[in-house]
Design an enzyme around this catalytic site. Structure first.
Site, mmCIF file in Angstrom:
data_model
loop_
_atom_site.group_PDB
_atom_site.id
_atom_site.type_symbol
_atom_site.label_atom_id
_atom_site.label_comp_id
_atom_site.label_asym_id
_atom_site.label_seq_id
_atom_site.Cartn_x
_atom_site.Cartn_y
_atom_site.Cartn_z
ATOM 1 N N GLU A 13 45.135 62.611 -0.187
ATOM 2 C CA GLU A 13 45.963 61.479 0.254
ATOM 3 C C GLU A 13 46.284 60.529 -0.895
ATOM 4 O OE1 GLU A 13 45.215 59.696 3.983
ATOM 5 O OE2 GLU A 13 45.421 61.659 4.932
ATOM 6 N N CYS A 24 40.462 72.781 6.622
ATOM 7 C CA CYS A 24 40.964 71.429 6.854
ATOM 8 C C CYS A 24 42.424 71.446 6.425
ATOM 9 C CB CYS A 24 40.174 70.415 6.024
ATOM 10 S SG CYS A 24 40.881 68.747 6.041
ATOM 11 N N ASP A 50 47.340 65.883 15.260
ATOM 12 C CA ASP A 50 46.357 65.844 14.182
ATOM 13 C C ASP A 50 45.885 64.393 14.072
ATOM 14 O OD1 ASP A 50 44.904 66.721 11.847
ATOM 15 O OD2 ASP A 50 46.414 65.736 10.624
ATOM 16 N N SER A 51 44.797 64.198 13.324
ATOM 17 C CA SER A 51 44.329 62.831 13.107
ATOM 18 C C SER A 51 45.306 62.036 12.230
ATOM 19 C CB SER A 51 42.956 62.853 12.438
ATOM 20 O OG SER A 51 43.023 63.556 11.219
ATOM 21 N N CYS A 57 44.291 70.227 13.772
ATOM 22 C CA CYS A 57 43.247 69.456 13.096
ATOM 23 C C CYS A 57 41.986 70.272 13.245
ATOM 24 C CB CYS A 57 43.094 68.102 13.789
ATOM 25 S SG CYS A 57 41.651 67.149 13.284
ATOM 26 N N HIS A 79 44.260 69.413 5.110
ATOM 27 C CA HIS A 79 44.601 68.778 3.833
ATOM 28 C C HIS A 79 44.403 69.718 2.643
ATOM 29 C CE1 HIS A 79 44.422 64.939 5.955
ATOM 30 N NE2 HIS A 79 44.848 64.325 4.883
#
Lengths: 279, 279
Positions: free
Chosen positions: A152, A184, A10-11, A73, A186
């Site tokens: 985040e 996504c 993933d990034s 991702c 996140h």
């Protein structure tokens, strides 16, 4: 063969939600995770750049002798999956098709919303994958660039997140979708915030579990680990401190033994170049 | 000598506010701008990684024969300025010292607030620079990680930005600061939002103009351009489309002729390695 690990990249930290789902589904498998934290995020970058980064990340995993690569991702899955599948000698699983399959299973009306990064939404990968499974599906998409920094920052349930979500989701709600794909990795952290805004009949689809099921199917009995301790190794391209701190919230437990690595710079995606970084 | 350009770099579009101030102050100078958009942002990354990126960016500018390098990024200025000054054979100007000087000139009470990225605030570069100029200054800092994505989303004056700013600034307001340093090149876009929250006696300090004055002082009559058309060349490390779109808001005019470049990967900051990338 069965002792080789599954590679996941993933990034940054987001893919840990996918790792967690794979571990739940396949507890015996060894996992190797790479977060490209020195270049995160991918979601605001162009397709050629994301493709280059994805090939470098996959090459690192190959050098760890993985038997499969999971692109955890959405952005990289959206724009780089064909290049990865061409270049890699092992199966490559992205998160888009499993997420699309989950959406089609879930939706009754066929009116499906998709939220994701700028790059994921611009790629139209989800609408394509959904319509491939259900031709009459109506897919409505919205880029939500602030959701990643909000998650985040630890503000996933903050009033700011709620106000932001109201703004981003308004056009999708007008379309009366009955299903919303969290496109996504996140976004599952914002689940409660989203549920508070959405009408109760709208169901959320998170690719993580669907991706884990797809991994199990693709491995098949020959390559599934028959024994093992489900060990996880974590690698990142920036210093580990921030990954350890922020990643804990994504994994739901403390991260330990995270190692920094340098990715090769000269890869161009051809199989020959990928081979150079194998040990 | 005077025909050589001034080099300016930033992690992305934010440094365009500094370029604009330099152009206003020194309209005859040729400028070369590099935005490291393939790896933006720097503000969430570790000091060693930011230092490595900054050295690569500076090396690219040197290869363009610049007579000076302006680090138009608070994060890079905070953590990489000593390394840049050691490595480069031309003067290097950061934005921290000019911003600190502006704050000390502006503040009456000596109670100064600083806002910036996680990396800038963690470095404590502003408190150090401010106290070097005024020993009895009381400096209060707050990281504001969501301001950059808010500015890039075009939401600098949105209700979400205001709510976010209220949350971030509350601890600084409790300290009754009379001056607030905008310690990130993105933050001038949030000026109106900040002004609506802050008591009227709090004055905002933006490093851009102070940095432009410092550039003029350091160049001196020998190296100032005596003639020239103030041409600007723009380079980015990702595809230009997003930089052109978002950067327009920062520059206050349309961006044209933006070129993508690849930075060298093998630089380690020693002068010898830097020399390799010169043409």
């Amino acid at each position: 063969m069965s002792l080789r690990a599954i590679g996941i990249f993933d990034s940054g930290v987001g893919g840990l939600t996918v790792l967690k789902a794979i571990r739940q589904e396949l507890p015996l498998e060894s996992l190797v995770y790479l977060g490209d934290t020195a270049r995160v995020p991918y979601g605001t970058k162009s397709p050629p750049t994301v493709e280059r980064y994805a090939l470098q990340a996959a090459a690192f995993l190959l050098a760890q002798q993985v038997k499969m690569v999971v692109v955890a991702c959405n952005t990289a899955s959206s724009v780089a999956l064909p290049a990865l599948q061409r270049a890699l000698p092992v199966p490559v699983v992205g998160v888009i098709e499993p997420g699309a399959a989950g959406a089609v299973e879930t939706s009754r009306s066929g009116r499906i919303g998709v939220i994701g990064t700028e790059a994921t939404i611009a790629s139209a990968a989800y609408p394509q994958a959904i319509r491939a499974l259900r031709q009459d599906a109506e897919v409505y998409s919205a880029a939500c660039p602030l959701f990643v920094p909000l998650a985040e920052e630890g503000w996933a349930e903050h009033a700011v997140a709620r106000l932001t979500a109201q703004e981003y989701l308004a056009p999708l709600l007008q379309q009366r979708v009955d299903t919303l794909v969290l496109g996504c990795t996140h976004y599952p952290l914002l689940r409660r915030t989203l549920e508070a805004i959405l009408p109760p009949e709208v169901r959320l689809v998170d690719s993580a579990r669907q991706t884990a099921l797809q991994v199990r199917r693709l491995l098949g009995p020959q390559t599934l680990a028959q024994r093992g301790d489900g060990s996880c190794r974590f690698f990142v391209t920036d210093e580990p401190a921030r990954f350890v701190r922020v990643g804990g919230a994504f994994l739901g437990e403390a991260l330990t033994e995270v190692q920094r690595v340098e990715l090769q710079c000269a890869l161009d995606g051809s199989g020959a170049v990928l081979a150079q970084v194998a040990p």
